[in-house]
Design a protein around this motif. Structure first.
Motif, short mmCIF file in Angstrom:
data_model
loop_
_atom_site.label_atom_id
_atom_site.label_comp_id
_atom_site.label_asym_id
_atom_site.label_seq_id
_atom_site.Cartn_x
_atom_site.Cartn_y
_atom_site.Cartn_z
N ALA A 17 41.64 38.86 66.77
CA ALA A 17 42.43 40.06 67.08
C ALA A 17 43.60 40.21 66.11
O ALA A 17 44.77 40.14 66.51
CB ALA A 17 42.92 39.98 68.52
N PRO A 18 43.32 40.42 64.83
CA PRO A 18 44.42 40.57 63.87
C PRO A 18 45.19 41.87 64.12
O PRO A 18 44.58 42.88 64.48
CB PRO A 18 43.70 40.64 62.51
N PRO A 19 46.51 41.88 63.92
CA PRO A 19 47.27 43.12 64.11
C PRO A 19 47.00 44.14 63.00
O PRO A 19 47.25 45.31 63.16
CB PRO A 19 48.73 42.65 64.07
N HIS A 20 46.52 43.67 61.87
CA HIS A 20 46.18 44.55 60.73
C HIS A 20 45.14 43.80 59.91
O HIS A 20 44.85 42.63 60.17
CB HIS A 20 47.44 44.82 59.89
N LEU A 21 44.58 44.48 58.91
CA LEU A 21 43.68 43.78 57.97
C LEU A 21 44.18 44.01 56.55
O LEU A 21 43.44 44.43 55.67
CB LEU A 21 42.23 44.27 58.13
N ASP A 22 45.46 43.72 56.35
CA ASP A 22 46.09 44.04 55.07
C ASP A 22 46.22 42.84 54.12
O ASP A 22 46.75 43.00 53.02
CB ASP A 22 47.50 44.62 55.29
N ALA A 23 45.81 41.65 54.56
CA ALA A 23 45.94 40.50 53.65
C ALA A 23 45.12 40.78 52.38
O ALA A 23 44.09 41.45 52.43
CB ALA A 23 45.43 39.23 54.33
N ARG A 24 45.60 40.24 51.27
CA ARG A 24 44.93 40.51 50.00
C ARG A 24 44.09 39.30 49.59
O ARG A 24 44.63 38.22 49.37
CB ARG A 24 45.98 40.83 48.94
N VAL A 25 42.79 39.51 49.51
CA VAL A 25 41.88 38.44 49.10
C VAL A 25 40.98 38.97 48.00
O VAL A 25 40.36 40.02 48.15
CB VAL A 25 41.03 37.93 50.30
N GLU A 26 40.93 38.24 46.90
CA GLU A 26 40.12 38.68 45.76
C GLU A 26 38.90 37.77 45.60
O GLU A 26 38.91 36.61 46.02
CB GLU A 26 40.95 38.63 44.48
N ILE A 27 37.87 38.31 44.95
CA ILE A 27 36.65 37.54 44.68
C ILE A 27 36.52 37.35 43.17
O ILE A 27 36.67 38.32 42.41
CB ILE A 27 35.39 38.27 45.20
N LEU A 28 36.24 36.12 42.76
CA LEU A 28 35.94 35.85 41.35
C LEU A 28 34.48 35.39 41.26
O LEU A 28 34.01 34.66 42.13
CB LEU A 28 36.87 34.76 40.81
N TYR A 29 33.81 35.82 40.23
CA TYR A 29 32.37 35.54 40.07
C TYR A 29 32.17 34.51 38.96
O TYR A 29 32.57 34.74 37.81
CB TYR A 29 31.66 36.86 39.74
N ALA A 30 31.57 33.38 39.29
CA ALA A 30 31.40 32.30 38.31
C ALA A 30 30.20 32.55 37.39
O ALA A 30 29.25 33.21 37.78
CB ALA A 30 31.19 30.98 39.05
N TYR A 31 30.29 32.01 36.19
CA TYR A 31 29.20 32.15 35.21
C TYR A 31 29.26 30.98 34.24
O TYR A 31 30.30 30.30 34.12
CB TYR A 31 29.33 33.49 34.46
N ALA A 32 28.13 30.77 33.55
CA ALA A 32 28.06 29.67 32.58
C ALA A 32 29.12 29.90 31.50
O ALA A 32 29.20 30.99 30.92
CB ALA A 32 26.67 29.62 31.95
N GLY A 33 29.96 28.91 31.29
CA GLY A 33 30.98 29.03 30.25
C GLY A 33 32.32 29.55 30.74
O GLY A 33 33.25 29.71 29.96
N TRP A 34 32.42 29.82 32.08
CA TRP A 34 33.72 30.29 32.63
C TRP A 34 34.77 29.21 32.44
O TRP A 34 34.56 28.05 32.83
CB TRP A 34 33.56 30.63 34.12
N GLN A 35 35.89 29.58 31.83
CA GLN A 35 36.98 28.63 31.61
C GLN A 35 38.09 28.83 32.64
O GLN A 35 39.17 28.26 32.50
CB GLN A 35 37.57 28.81 30.20
N GLY A 36 37.85 29.69 33.62
CA GLY A 36 38.87 29.95 34.64
C GLY A 36 39.68 31.21 34.36
O GLY A 36 40.70 31.45 35.02
N GLU A 37 39.23 32.03 33.41
CA GLU A 37 39.94 33.28 33.10
C GLU A 37 40.11 34.09 34.39
O GLU A 37 39.17 34.28 35.14
CB GLU A 37 39.16 34.13 32.08
N GLY A 38 41.31 34.56 34.61
CA GLY A 38 41.58 35.41 35.77
C GLY A 38 41.95 34.65 37.03
O GLY A 38 42.47 35.23 37.99
N PHE A 39 41.71 33.33 37.07
CA PHE A 39 41.94 32.57 38.32
C PHE A 39 43.42 32.52 38.69
O PHE A 39 43.80 32.85 39.82
CB PHE A 39 41.37 31.15 38.19
N LYS A 40 44.26 32.12 37.72
CA LYS A 40 45.71 31.99 38.03
C LYS A 40 46.28 33.34 38.43
O LYS A 40 47.07 33.44 39.38
CB LYS A 40 46.46 31.47 36.80
N GLU A 41 45.89 34.39 37.70
CA GLU A 41 46.39 35.73 38.00
C GLU A 41 45.99 36.12 39.43
O GLU A 41 46.79 36.67 40.19
CB GLU A 41 45.82 36.76 37.01
N ALA A 42 44.72 35.84 39.78
CA ALA A 42 44.23 36.21 41.12
C ALA A 42 45.01 35.47 42.20
O ALA A 42 45.38 36.05 43.23
CB ALA A 42 42.74 35.92 41.23
#
Ligand code: ASN
Length: 321
Positions: A198-223
């Protein structure tokens, strides 16, 4: 004297409400469809919004859950029409937010109203008959598409254009067919019971990152910096390239590990740097059988409910959803 059944149909848009735009701008949601041929059923229509489903957000899902809670007591079943692109996300959110005794069925169509093969009326009739069927009570929010009945937790869109667009591991939990004109509904399984959130809102921010061969973590810290939590669609059983291990170790928001593979659980099997076992030791939370976009909705709902990381870990670990 037989009393008629009452059905609430909540229209939200999607292809089932669409036809080509008169100004030639492509297919757009315009007009809610009506339920065909249901003798002895009083239908009450609701139209809280009319959107293509890529425009549907978690706050829309919460508003829908609240509308269902309001109308369900005066009806014997509730059908929701929805665009198919994010249908599984709305169905899963309703599964998390509504008690299992409410018979709620989500459906849509793959072909628009002006196509000869419009699948809207058939899906709508199936959804209505499933929602009103006595065997549906207690199974929570379901998805009905192409005659198959799916659990909101496992259903997923598996084809971009085919009319049998929904599937998911391990498959349907029931089926609706017709014998003469009568609905024949059969169930093979019942989703597990759980306590709705029973959340009072659904405003929390959650992002999805998609892994791939050779991913060095680009975008992870920013996310992690700009959000309250991150889900990674990882490789296989929940593995990542080695550079992700220290990044996850240092993350200050919950990191959930789902898989980009289309079926099967995330498990801490591998011990090489970035293997699932090392990521879980570094604090990552395995998403079990949930796909990344459903894991995101669960994490977002738990964060919006004010749960801390320990409680969030417990919910994911115990499959308590
Ligand atoms: N078949 C559909 O409903 C797809 C449409 N783009 C939607 O999700 O709104």
């Amino acid at each position: 004297m037989t009393t008629s059944q009452r059905l609430a149909v909540i229209h939200t848009g999607g292809t089932i409400s669409s036809r080509p735009d008169p100004n030639g701008a492509g297919v757009t949601p315009q007009q809610a469809p009506s339920v065909p041929g249901l003798a002895g059923v009083q239908v009450m229509d609701f139209q809280p919004f009319t959107l293509p489903s890529p425009h549907v957000t978690p706050p829309h899902m919460l508003a829908l859950a609240r509308l269902v809670t309001e109308v369900a007591p005066q009806h014997d079943g509730v059908v929701i029409t929805h665009g198919t692109d994010t249908l599984e996300e709305t169905a899963f959110a309703l599964h998390l937010l509504l008690p299992a005794h409410l018979p709620v069925v989500v459906t849509g169509s793959m072909r628009h109203m002006e196509e000869a093969s419009w699948d809207g009326p058939g899906n709508l009739l199936d959804a209505a008959q499933v929602a009103l069927h006595p065997a549906t009570r207690g199974r929570g929010t379901l998805v009905v598409f192409g005659g198959d009945i799916f659990d909101a937790r496992t259903v997923t869109k598996i084809h971009t254009t085919a009319v049998d667009a929904f599937g998911g591991y391990p498959g349907p939990i029931g089926r609706i067919d017709r014998v003469a004109h009568a609905a024949h509904v059969e169930y093979f399984a019942t989703p597990d019971a759980r306590t709705p959130l029973a959340p009072p809102h659904l405003d929390a921010r959650v992002e999805i990152l998609y892994a791939y061969a050779g991913w060095q973590g680009e975008g992870f810290k920013e996310a992690t910096r700009r959000s309250d939590g991150v889900v990674i669609a990882a490789l296989g059983t929940g593995n990542l390239p080695a550079p992700l291990l220290p990044l996850i170790q240092a993350a200050t928001v919950p990191v959930v590990l789902a898989t980009r593979t289309h079926a099967g659980p995330v498990l801490p099997v591998y011990g090489y740097p970035g293997g699932g076992a090392t990521l879980v030791s570094a604090g990552a939370i395995p998403a079990s059988f949930l796909n990344a976009h459903k894991a995101r909705l669960l994490l977002l709902t738990l964060l919006s409910s004010g749960l801390d990381v320990g409680e969030i870990r417990r919910v994911f670990k115990q499959d308590a959803y």
